[in-house]
Scaffold this motif. Sequence first.
Motif, short mmCIF file in Angstrom:
data_model
loop_
_atom_site.label_atom_id
_atom_site.label_comp_id
_atom_site.label_asym_id
_atom_site.label_seq_id
_atom_site.Cartn_x
_atom_site.Cartn_y
_atom_site.Cartn_z
N ALA A 48 0.84 -1.20 0.00
CA ALA A 48 0.00 0.00 0.00
C ALA A 48 0.88 1.25 0.00
O ALA A 48 1.83 1.36 0.77
CB ALA A 48 -0.90 0.01 1.22
N PHE A 49 0.59 2.15 -0.90
CA PHE A 49 1.25 3.46 -0.95
C PHE A 49 0.28 4.42 -1.61
O PHE A 49 -0.83 4.05 -1.99
CB PHE A 49 2.62 3.39 -1.66
N GLU A 50 0.68 5.65 -1.74
CA GLU A 50 -0.23 6.71 -2.17
C GLU A 50 -0.85 6.46 -3.55
O GLU A 50 -2.02 6.73 -3.76
CB GLU A 50 0.53 8.05 -2.17
N TYR A 51 -0.09 5.92 -4.48
CA TYR A 51 -0.58 5.73 -5.85
C TYR A 51 -0.81 4.26 -6.20
O TYR A 51 -0.64 3.84 -7.34
CB TYR A 51 0.40 6.35 -6.85
N VAL A 52 -1.22 3.48 -5.23
CA VAL A 52 -1.39 2.04 -5.43
C VAL A 52 -2.45 1.73 -6.50
O VAL A 52 -2.30 0.79 -7.27
CB VAL A 52 -1.68 1.31 -4.11
N TYR A 54 -3.18 3.51 -9.16
CA TYR A 54 -2.58 3.75 -10.47
C TYR A 54 -1.60 2.63 -10.84
O TYR A 54 -1.53 2.21 -12.00
CB TYR A 54 -1.86 5.11 -10.51
#
Length: 169
Positions: A48-52, A54
């Motif tokens: 999980a990260f900010e642009y997952v 995309y």
Amino acid sequence: MSLPDHHLTEGEVRIRAFHPHWKRLIGPFFALVLIVAGSGAAIYFMPAFEYVLYARAAVAVLAVGLLTVWSFVPYLRWRNTSYVLTSHRFTISTGVLNKSTDDIPMSKVNTVSADQTLMERILGCGTLNVESAGEHGHITLRDIPKLQDVRAELFRALDDAADGEPERR
């Protein structure tokens, strides 16, 4: 398959119609399995990260592109390649978007030979070589299923064409 009844000439009888052997689909099938498994694992195990979202969409788009090139297009080529043996000719039809059809009249066939590797003998397919007195002279057809049956039927059709009486089936 590929040669509709209304394209047959008067007295012409369809003897056999077939596609190349299914072994041509082994590579595309394994590509399908690997791409689906790899992209599914990449999407599932992506941290999980900010642009997952995309990143997952990019993996999905890449997977669809690879599936199209390595699985769907080879399947379409296989499905749209057909061989039709009639009492008067041997027709080879290929192409997905652009269609190419070659007809070898029975009266022009000079030599027919068959080649099979050990694996092809196990799978029941092989290569059929047809030499004719035509523009190209020599045609090699790979991955012919039931090669010996096709070869025997081709010889029967050649004999019938030489006698001038095509066999009715």
